[in-house]
Design a protein around this motif. Structure first.
Motif, PDB file in Angstrom:
ATOM      1  N   ALA A 108      53.287  37.429  23.043  1.00 49.18           N
ATOM      2  CA  ALA A 108      52.907  38.144  24.259  1.00 49.18           C
ATOM      3  C   ALA A 108      54.023  39.098  24.669  1.00 49.18           C
ATOM      4  O   ALA A 108      55.141  39.047  24.143  1.00 49.18           O
ATOM      5  CB  ALA A 108      52.612  37.154  25.383  1.00 49.18           C
ATOM      6  N   ARG A 109      53.714  39.942  25.635  1.00 50.78           N
ATOM      7  CA  ARG A 109      54.684  40.907  26.138  1.00 50.78           C
ATOM      8  C   ARG A 109      55.297  40.384  27.441  1.00 50.78           C
ATOM      9  O   ARG A 109      54.575  39.960  28.356  1.00 50.78           O
ATOM     10  CB  ARG A 109      54.025  42.267  26.373  1.00 50.78           C
ATOM     11  N   PRO A 110      56.616  40.404  27.566  1.00 54.49           N
ATOM     12  CA  PRO A 110      57.247  39.870  28.777  1.00 54.49           C
ATOM     13  C   PRO A 110      56.846  40.611  30.040  1.00 54.49           C
ATOM     14  O   PRO A 110      56.852  40.030  31.131  1.00 54.49           O
ATOM     15  CB  PRO A 110      58.748  39.989  28.491  1.00 54.49           C
ATOM     16  N   GLU A 111      56.466  41.894  29.917  1.00 58.21           N
ATOM     17  CA  GLU A 111      56.077  42.634  31.116  1.00 58.21           C
ATOM     18  C   GLU A 111      54.757  42.142  31.697  1.00 58.21           C
ATOM     19  O   GLU A 111      54.411  42.489  32.836  1.00 58.21           O
ATOM     20  CB  GLU A 111      55.994  44.139  30.827  1.00 58.21           C
ATOM     21  N   TRP A 112      54.013  41.332  30.953  1.00 55.69           N
ATOM     22  CA  TRP A 112      52.803  40.720  31.505  1.00 55.69           C
ATOM     23  C   TRP A 112      53.127  39.571  32.454  1.00 55.69           C
ATOM     24  O   TRP A 112      52.278  39.172  33.248  1.00 55.69           O
ATOM     25  CB  TRP A 112      51.922  40.183  30.383  1.00 55.69           C
ATOM     26  N   ALA A 113      54.311  39.020  32.344  1.00 55.45           N
ATOM     27  CA  ALA A 113      54.667  37.850  33.152  1.00 55.45           C
ATOM     28  C   ALA A 113      54.845  38.239  34.615  1.00 55.45           C
ATOM     29  O   ALA A 113      55.419  39.286  34.919  1.00 55.45           O
ATOM     30  CB  ALA A 113      55.951  37.218  32.629  1.00 55.45           C
ATOM     31  N   PRO A 114      54.366  37.418  35.548  1.00 59.65           N
ATOM     32  CA  PRO A 114      54.602  37.698  36.972  1.00 59.65           C
ATOM     33  C   PRO A 114      56.100  37.711  37.276  1.00 59.65           C
ATOM     34  O   PRO A 114      56.903  37.078  36.582  1.00 59.65           O
ATOM     35  CB  PRO A 114      53.903  36.531  37.677  1.00 59.65           C
ATOM     36  N   ALA A 115      56.475  38.417  38.315  1.00 60.42           N
ATOM     37  CA  ALA A 115      57.886  38.525  38.690  1.00 60.42           C
ATOM     38  C   ALA A 115      58.460  37.151  39.034  1.00 60.42           C
ATOM     39  O   ALA A 115      57.808  36.337  39.689  1.00 60.42           O
ATOM     40  CB  ALA A 115      58.035  39.471  39.870  1.00 60.42           C
ATOM     41  N   ARG A 116      59.656  36.909  38.575  1.00 55.46           N
ATOM     42  CA  ARG A 116      60.392  35.686  38.862  1.00 55.46           C
ATOM     43  C   ARG A 116      61.844  36.062  39.179  1.00 55.46           C
ATOM     44  O   ARG A 116      62.378  37.025  38.627  1.00 55.46           O
ATOM     45  CB  ARG A 116      60.419  34.743  37.653  1.00 55.46           C
ATOM     46  N   THR A 117      62.484  35.277  40.027  1.00 58.75           N
ATOM     47  CA  THR A 117      63.926  35.407  40.206  1.00 58.75           C
ATOM     48  C   THR A 117      64.598  34.497  39.193  1.00 58.75           C
ATOM     49  O   THR A 117      64.442  33.272  39.244  1.00 58.75           O
ATOM     50  CB  THR A 117      64.346  35.007  41.629  1.00 58.75           C
ATOM     51  N   LEU A 118      65.327  35.084  38.243  1.00 55.19           N
ATOM     52  CA  LEU A 118      66.056  34.321  37.231  1.00 55.19           C
ATOM     53  C   LEU A 118      67.497  34.192  37.697  1.00 55.19           C
ATOM     54  O   LEU A 118      68.225  35.178  37.772  1.00 55.19           O
ATOM     55  CB  LEU A 118      66.006  35.028  35.871  1.00 55.19           C
ATOM     56  N   ARG A 119      67.909  32.975  38.028  1.00 56.97           N
ATOM     57  CA  ARG A 119      69.241  32.776  38.600  1.00 56.97           C
ATOM     58  C   ARG A 119      70.061  31.863  37.687  1.00 56.97           C
ATOM     59  O   ARG A 119      69.695  30.710  37.454  1.00 56.97           O
ATOM     60  CB  ARG A 119      69.140  32.177  39.994  1.00 56.97           C
ATOM     61  N   GLN A 120      71.160  32.405  37.186  1.00 59.40           N
ATOM     62  CA  GLN A 120      72.012  31.636  36.287  1.00 59.40           C
ATOM     63  C   GLN A 120      73.008  30.795  37.075  1.00 59.40           C
ATOM     64  O   GLN A 120      73.592  31.256  38.061  1.00 59.40           O
ATOM     65  CB  GLN A 120      72.770  32.557  35.329  1.00 59.40           C
ATOM     66  N   TYR A 121      73.199  29.550  36.618  1.00 58.53           N
ATOM     67  CA  TYR A 121      74.188  28.637  37.185  1.00 58.53           C
ATOM     68  C   TYR A 121      75.267  28.357  36.149  1.00 58.53           C
ATOM     69  O   TYR A 121      75.097  28.634  34.962  1.00 58.53           O
ATOM     70  CB  TYR A 121      73.508  27.348  37.656  1.00 58.53           C
ATOM     71  N   GLY A 122      76.361  27.806  36.625  1.00 56.22           N
ATOM     72  CA  GLY A 122      77.513  27.626  35.752  1.00 56.22           C
ATOM     73  C   GLY A 122      77.392  26.496  34.757  1.00 56.22           C
ATOM     74  O   GLY A 122      78.085  26.485  33.736  1.00 56.22           O
ATOM     75  N   SER A 123      76.533  25.528  35.033  1.00 57.32           N
ATOM     76  CA  SER A 123      76.403  24.377  34.141  1.00 57.32           C
ATOM     77  C   SER A 123      75.025  23.749  34.286  1.00 57.32           C
ATOM     78  O   SER A 123      74.343  23.930  35.302  1.00 57.32           O
ATOM     79  CB  SER A 123      77.467  23.323  34.466  1.00 57.32           C
ATOM     80  N   ALA A 124      74.639  22.996  33.268  1.00 55.95           N
ATOM     81  CA  ALA A 124      73.377  22.266  33.330  1.00 55.95           C
ATOM     82  C   ALA A 124      73.383  21.257  34.473  1.00 55.95           C
ATOM     83  O   ALA A 124      72.355  21.017  35.107  1.00 55.95           O
ATOM     84  CB  ALA A 124      73.122  21.569  32.002  1.00 55.95           C
ATOM     85  N   ALA A 125      74.551  20.680  34.757  1.00 51.41           N
ATOM     86  CA  ALA A 125      74.649  19.703  35.845  1.00 51.41           C
ATOM     87  C   ALA A 125      74.303  20.340  37.190  1.00 51.41           C
ATOM     88  O   ALA A 125      73.680  19.701  38.049  1.00 51.41           O
ATOM     89  CB  ALA A 125      76.044  19.100  35.882  1.00 51.41           C
ATOM     90  N   GLU A 126      74.717  21.591  37.390  1.00 46.00           N
ATOM     91  CA  GLU A 126      74.372  22.281  38.638  1.00 46.00           C
ATOM     92  C   GLU A 126      72.867  22.476  38.754  1.00 46.00           C
ATOM     93  O   GLU A 126      72.287  22.325  39.844  1.00 46.00           O
ATOM     94  CB  GLU A 126      75.074  23.638  38.699  1.00 46.00           C
ATOM     95  N   VAL A 127      72.214  22.811  37.659  1.00 49.52           N
ATOM     96  CA  VAL A 127      70.755  22.966  37.667  1.00 49.52           C
ATOM     97  C   VAL A 127      70.093  21.623  37.980  1.00 49.52           C
ATOM     98  O   VAL A 127      69.160  21.536  38.782  1.00 49.52           O
ATOM     99  CB  VAL A 127      70.266  23.537  36.325  1.00 49.52           C
ATOM    100  N   ASP A 128      70.585  20.559  37.340  1.00 51.73           N
ATOM    101  CA  ASP A 128      70.024  19.225  37.571  1.00 51.73           C
ATOM    102  C   ASP A 128      70.134  18.802  39.032  1.00 51.73           C
ATOM    103  O   ASP A 128      69.280  18.071  39.548  1.00 51.73           O
ATOM    104  CB  ASP A 128      70.733  18.193  36.692  1.00 51.73           C
ATOM    105  N   ALA A 129      71.188  19.238  39.710  1.00 50.84           N
ATOM    106  CA  ALA A 129      71.461  18.791  41.076  1.00 50.84           C
ATOM    107  C   ALA A 129      70.710  19.584  42.145  1.00 50.84           C
ATOM    108  O   ALA A 129      70.763  19.226  43.321  1.00 50.84           O
ATOM    109  CB  ALA A 129      72.962  18.875  41.354  1.00 50.84           C
ATOM    110  N   LEU A 130      69.978  20.618  41.770  1.00 45.35           N
ATOM    111  CA  LEU A 130      69.313  21.467  42.757  1.00 45.35           C
ATOM    112  C   LEU A 130      68.233  20.712  43.522  1.00 45.35           C
ATOM    113  O   LEU A 130      67.472  19.930  42.952  1.00 45.35           O
ATOM    114  CB  LEU A 130      68.685  22.678  42.068  1.00 45.35           C
ATOM    115  N   GLU A 131      68.150  20.966  44.813  1.00 38.05           N
ATOM    116  CA  GLU A 131      67.049  20.496  45.641  1.00 38.05           C
ATOM    117  C   GLU A 131      65.938  21.540  45.615  1.00 38.05           C
ATOM    118  O   GLU A 131      66.183  22.725  45.363  1.00 38.05           O
ATOM    119  CB  GLU A 131      67.527  20.278  47.080  1.00 38.05           C
TER     120      GLU A 131
END
Length: 216
Positions: A108-131
């Motif tokens: 598929a083409r990525p431009e078909w995907a609805p808009a998303r905010t892609l936010r990078q974190y410093g570690s997987a642990a930070e992602v795991d800890a998100l509320e």
């Protein structure tokens, strides 16, 4: 309202667990218009529900509990697996599919995907800890687990206020992240779902995962 539908788990982990739940109504005539489809998707309460209008052409229509989508990754991977399709036609455009035994892939083409905010974190642990954040922003939170190997840890928060606080596996967001980074990715999302991606030479991206049937 009741009609026959299948329930699949799409983008399962290597142990067959997890994956994002999907409803598939094989006979779209049972919900003949947008209002009835939206109502049925809301009643099921799954992340997405796909209605099959023409299995020969792969014509499909995709809904969350609150909105209709022109394109979404996990409904198309799931429908391709369930119906053994080689091409699908959601409103966004023609999507090719293939099956290699363990994985089902769509291109598929990525431009078909609805808009998303892609936010990078410093570690997987930070992602795991998100509320879960408050409604308002469709957030795809990610971090490298192993950058050299292309391994990513991700979580997704739709922010629509429709009862889906966290998306277990998000194919459209995986396409957007792959397009941004320009490389193949092995994404672990949610509780343990797995999504694989690979950029193509023509701006398309291949997205793959495991599918299993939960019930009917």
């Amino acid at each position: 309202m009741t009609t026959a539908h299948d329930v699949l788990a799409v983008f399962c982990g290597g142990d067959g667990r997890h994956g994002n739940l999907l409803g598939v109504v094989r006979d779209g005539r049972t919900c003949p218009d947008e209002a009835s489809r939206q109502a049925y998707a809301k009643q099921l309460g799954l992340s997405e529900t796909v209605f099959v209008d023409d299995p020969e052409r792969g014509a499909v229509d995709i809904y969350t509990p609150g909105v209709r989508l022109p394109f979404a990754g996990h409904p198309l991977v799931g429908a391709a697996w369930l119906l053994d399709l080689e091409v699908l036609n959601p409103p966004a455009g023609e999507v090719w599919a293939r099956h290699d035994g363990e994985f089902t892939w769509i291109t598929a083409r990525p431009e078909w995907a609805p808009a998303r905010t892609l936010r990078q974190y410093g570690s997987a642990a930070e992602v795991d800890a998100l509320e879960v954040p408050p409604p308002g922003e469709w957030l795809y939170a990610w971090a490298w687990e192993d950058e050299a190997a292309g391994r990513v840890r991700a979580r997704a928060f739709p922010g629509r206020g429709d009862g889906i606080d966290e998306d277990e596996a998000t194919g459209a967001a995986a396409l957007l992240l792959t397009a941004r980074l320009g490389r193949a990715l092995n994404i672990t999302q949610g509780r343990g779902s797995q999504l694989l991606t690979a950029p193509g030479p023509d701006g398309t991206i291949e997205l793959g995962g495991r599918v299993r049937q939960i019930g009917r």
